[in-house]
Design a protein around this motif. Structure first.
Motif, PDB file in Angstrom:
ATOM      1  N   ASP A  62       5.233   9.030   3.776  1.00  0.00           N
ATOM      2  CA  ASP A  62       5.128   7.850   2.985  1.00  0.00           C
ATOM      3  C   ASP A  62       6.353   7.453   2.250  1.00  0.00           C
ATOM      4  N   ALA A  63       7.232   8.309   1.925  1.00  0.00           N
ATOM      5  CA  ALA A  63       8.475   8.123   1.503  1.00  0.00           C
ATOM      6  C   ALA A  63       9.256   7.592   2.365  1.00  0.00           C
ATOM      7  N   VAL A  64       9.344   7.898   3.425  1.00  0.00           N
ATOM      8  CA  VAL A  64      10.295   7.332   4.407  1.00  0.00           C
ATOM      9  C   VAL A  64       9.802   5.783   4.844  1.00  0.00           C
ATOM     10  N   THR A  65       8.424   5.691   4.960  1.00  0.00           N
ATOM     11  CA  THR A  65       7.924   4.336   5.270  1.00  0.00           C
ATOM     12  C   THR A  65       8.413   3.387   4.200  1.00  0.00           C
ATOM     13  N   THR A  66       8.361   3.833   2.703  1.00  0.00           N
ATOM     14  CA  THR A  66       8.684   2.814   1.595  1.00  0.00           C
ATOM     15  C   THR A  66      10.027   2.633   1.747  1.00  0.00           C
ATOM     16  N   ALA A  67      11.072   3.595   2.143  1.00  0.00           N
ATOM     17  CA  ALA A  67      12.512   3.578   2.195  1.00  0.00           C
ATOM     18  C   ALA A  67      12.772   2.542   3.328  1.00  0.00           C
ATOM     19  N   ASP A  68      12.123   2.542   4.402  1.00  0.00           N
ATOM     20  CA  ASP A  68      12.256   1.736   5.668  1.00  0.00           C
ATOM     21  C   ASP A  68      11.928   0.162   5.279  1.00  0.00           C
ATOM     22  N   LEU A  69      10.757  -0.037   4.711  1.00  0.00           N
ATOM     23  CA  LEU A  69      10.262  -1.344   4.380  1.00  0.00           C
ATOM     24  C   LEU A  69      11.213  -1.898   3.307  1.00  0.00           C
ATOM     25  N   GLN A 119       0.824  -1.087   0.093  1.00  0.00           N
ATOM     26  CA  GLN A 119       0.064   0.105  -0.051  1.00  0.00           C
ATOM     27  C   GLN A 119       0.821   1.058  -0.067  1.00  0.00           C
ATOM     28  N   ASP A 120       2.379   1.218   0.466  1.00  0.00           N
ATOM     29  CA  ASP A 120       2.843   2.504   0.821  1.00  0.00           C
ATOM     30  C   ASP A 120       3.724   2.875  -0.790  1.00  0.00           C
ATOM     31  N   ASN A 121       3.592   1.965  -1.408  1.00  0.00           N
ATOM     32  CA  ASN A 121       4.601   2.307  -2.769  1.00  0.00           C
ATOM     33  C   ASN A 121       3.933   2.328  -4.061  1.00  0.00           C
ATOM     34  N   ALA A 122       2.577   2.521  -4.190  1.00  0.00           N
ATOM     35  CA  ALA A 122       1.771   2.495  -5.387  1.00  0.00           C
ATOM     36  C   ALA A 122       2.531   3.840  -6.161  1.00  0.00           C
ATOM     37  N   ILE A 123       3.009   4.832  -5.828  1.00  0.00           N
ATOM     38  CA  ILE A 123       3.514   5.863  -6.615  1.00  0.00           C
ATOM     39  C   ILE A 123       4.799   5.524  -7.205  1.00  0.00           C
ATOM     40  N   PRO A 124       5.799   4.778  -6.542  1.00  0.00           N
ATOM     41  CA  PRO A 124       7.100   4.137  -7.037  1.00  0.00           C
ATOM     42  C   PRO A 124       6.815   3.179  -8.062  1.00  0.00           C
ATOM     43  N   ARG A 125       5.553   2.207  -7.867  1.00  0.00           N
ATOM     44  CA  ARG A 125       5.245   1.268  -8.704  1.00  0.00           C
ATOM     45  C   ARG A 125       4.720   1.653 -10.108  1.00  0.00           C
ATOM     46  N   LEU A 126       3.755   2.862  -9.864  1.00  0.00           N
ATOM     47  CA  LEU A 126       2.972   3.102 -10.846  1.00  0.00           C
ATOM     48  C   LEU A 126       3.217   4.499 -11.745  1.00  0.00           C
TER      49      LEU A 126
END
Ligand SMILES: Cc1cc2nc3c(=O)[nH]c(=O)nc-3n(C[C@H](O)[C@H](O)[C@H](O)COP(=O)(O)OP(=O)(O)OC[C@H]3O[C@@H](n4cnc5c(N)ncnc54)[C@H](O)[C@@H]3O)c2cc1C
Length: 621
Positions: free
Chosen positions: A536-543, A442-449
């Protein structure tokens, strides 16, 4: 676009964003964005779909943010990679927000009217729509998203059955008849909805109260991207409202058992299949006779009404039996029923007749999306709407069709499952349907799409700026995690708070962020870096740091599964003994006895995770 539900609205916005002049034709402008059943958005896998729709410029996330009454992040206990955002929506606010977003969309016009017939050219290609009042709308591509309306029939008890697409709304019949003429095969499914009650008649003081989570959440990029994460607590949501929990216990179970034969579903009025994962209360009591009780949630319908939705009590019993059932539930002894529950049967089009673009293989120019394709749920409908809208626009503008890979989105999983495997019961998304569920979060929809959306020209200049900033923030968070060290003293409060052992010497942040309980954002706070980056960006980097090993394994497992496709399965395999395979998959495998793993993969209900476990158990065998 025919239909102003969740598939139709997303299809219309996607087509207009792709550059096509688009008309959304729907029976009533007032019911655009209507939540037919539960006023709740998101949940397991579905929350990720909302974020994918949003990443591609859709309306579902934005409207939810404007209408959220209560928010919960499901699966919190299981680690952030499978967190699932879910919001309760104010039904009226949601509808009005969707309509306003559509009316603000360039190239899109909303028109009230009922489509009665498709217009076709001499080559069989669809070239427009005729409405019941005789208007003709010409189009190079048409998307039908009529949900449960196609030859819909509503049942309350065994003797009350009327034609209808939703309570109080007419069914669509002439289009359904034309489907036969066009050689489109249809079948029937059913679904149901619970009664609604007047909140003032409920003894709320006796019930367990469930409040919104303190931490607020925005589904849409437009809400949070331009806001530093320190301000993320601020929100556009209306005031939050509580839900209440009660149970169907012995008294209510007795009512259902005593009156079961009067239920439309059990008394023989309906023979078709319904959604396995949204069972009626009759189903729950028959299928799980030993369950002591069944949980119900009383959910507020909105700020402007006292009505409550009784989540978990879907039923097709007669009206007086529904009232008797309600009165047997603790806290509802004096409940006033404002609307009875009902079951609805409707036509759907088995989706193996579609290309992955959601265009019918046999009728060029005609696309289908949403419940009409055998799915259930707002998010599944919205996701298909995006695919059909983008591809219908491509058809009209003579552009390339768009494909969504399984490894890039849940929308890709959904469409691939539908067109390659088909459905044998209303299809709902789950994380287990995806073999890439750690990658697709759910956190990385932007990087994916975002790259896809950008290549299709879906964004405004402002959105592009926000998206690029989101991607830059994530890259910067990774660099900061690798280049910033934290001293044992600075790390101590963070580690202490999550029960982790202290450091003996300074280490780079990413080394500590690998620990499951330690959040990268807390380490940034402790060291005074990255404070302006979006949450949101920090969460994605974290995961990405935490799950680096799992992500690599996930890709390797998917590649292995592809190689194993030809593996022969013994015909005497005791599927009921494969305890790591889901019960649903065991039943379906035992019924079909597939010859190979590839054939097993084509059976609806056998998930990629089931296949991995089947391959593993075979190895042990
Ligand atoms: C009684 C009921 C119970 C449900 N229960 C559940 C559940 O338990 N769980 C769950 O996940 N989902 C449930 N749903 C399903 C959920 O509502 C749908 O999955 C979702 O709304 C489908 O979206 P859609 O866009 O395909 O169709 P809808 O949201 O149904 O939208 C269809 C649209 O088409 C319009 N339309 C119809 N015919 C015409 C025509 N001829 N011309 C122009 N416009 C037309 C309608 O006015 C409407 O705007 C239920 C639905 C109903 C009706």
């Amino acid at each position: 676009m025919i239909g102003g539900g969740h598939a139709g609205t997303e299809a219309a916005v996607a087509a207009a964003r792709r550059g096509a002049r688009t008309v959304l034709l729907t029976t009533s402008l007032e019911t655009i964005g209507q939540l037919s059943c539960n006023p709740a958005m998101g949940g397991i896998a579905k929350g990720t779909v909302i974020r994918e729709i949003d990443a591609l410029g859709g309306v579902m996330g934005r409207a939810t943010d404007l209408a959220t009454l209560q928010f919960r992040m499901l699966n919190r206990g299981k680690g952030p990679a499978v967190w699932a955002p879910r919001a309760q929506a104010d039904r009226g606010l949601y509808r009005r927000a969707v309509r306003a977003l559509l009316e603000a969309q360039p190239l899109l016009t909303t028109v009230q009217g009922s489509a009665s017939r498709l217009l076709t050219g001499p080559d069989g290609r669809v070239c427009g729509v005729e409405t019941a009042d005789g208007r003709q709308l010409l189009a190079r591509a048409v998307v039908i998203t009529t949900g449960t309306f196609l030859r819909g029939r509503i049942h309350i008890g065994t003797s009350n059955s009327v034609s209808g697409g939703r309570a109080g709304e007419a069914a669509t019949t002439t289009l359904a008849e034309q489907f036969g003429e066009l050689g489109i095969h249809t079948e029937r499914f059913k679904t149901g909805t619970p009664p609604r009650i007047d909140g003032r008649s409920v003894d709320l003081a006796r019930l367990e109260r469930q409040d919104s989570e303190i931490e607020r959440f925005d589904f849409s990029w437009s809400a949070f991207w331009d806001r530093p994460r320190r301000e993320a607590g601020r929100t556009r949501h209306p005031e939050q409202l509580p839900c209440f929990i009660t149970f169907v216990e012995q008294g209510a179970k007795d009512v259902v058992q005593r009156r079961l034969e009067e239920s439309a579903m059990y008394g023989g009025a309906i023979g078709t299949r319904g959604p396995r994962y949204c069972p009626s209360i009759e189903d729950k009591i028959v299928r799980f006779p030993d369950a002591e009780r069944h949980q119900l949630y009383l959910e507020p319908e909105g700020h402007d009404t006292q009505e409550m939705y009784v989540n978990g009590l879907s039923t097709s019993l007669p009206v007086d039996a529904q009232l008797e059932l309600l009165h047997a539930v603790p806290g509802l002894e004096h409940a006033v029923m404002t609307r009875p529950g009902y079951a609805i049967e409707y036509d759907y089009v088995p989706p193996t007749q579609l290309w992955p673009s959601l265009e019918l293989r046999t009728v060029p120019g005609l696309f289908l999306a949403g419940q009409i394709n055998g799915t259930t749920g707002y998010e599944e409908a919205g996701g298909q709407g995006v695919v059909a809208g983008l591809n219908a626009a491509a058809r009209a503008l003579e552009l390339d069709t768009v494909a969504f890979g399984r490894d890039r989105s849940y929308i890709g999983v959904l469409v691939d499952d539908l067109v390659t495997r088909g459905v044998d019961e209303p299809y709902r998304l789950f994380t287990s349907r995806s073999e890439f569920r750690l990658t697709v979060r759910q956190d990385n929809a932007i990087p994916r799409l975002y790259a896809l959306g950008e290549s299709l020209g879906l964004y405004t200049e402002g959105e592009r700026r926000l998206a690029e900033r989101r991607l830059r923030d994530e890259a910067e968070a990774r660099v900061l995690a690798e280049t910033t060290s934290v001293t044992p003293e600075a790390a101590l409060p963070v580690l202490d708070a999550c029960g982790e052992s202290p450091l003996s010497h300074a280490v780079p942040l990413f080394e500590i962020a690998k620990r499951q309980k330690v959040a990268l954002r807390d380490l940034f706070d402790a060291t005074g870096v990255g404070t302006t980056l979006s949450l949101d960006a920090v969460t994605t980097a974290d995961l990405e740091i935490k799950y680096a090993g799992y992500l690599a394994r996930e890709r390797a497992a998917a590649a292995r599964l592809q190689r194993l496709g030809t593996l022969a399965l013994p015909q005497d395999l005791a599927y009921d003994r494969l305890i790591n395979v889901s019960v649903e998959a065991r039943q379906k495998l035992a019924a079909r006895c597939p010859a190979t793993l590839a054939e097993a993969a084509s059976i609806p209900g056998v998930s990629p995770a089931d296949l991995q476990n089947l391959a593993f158990e075979l190895g042990r065998w």
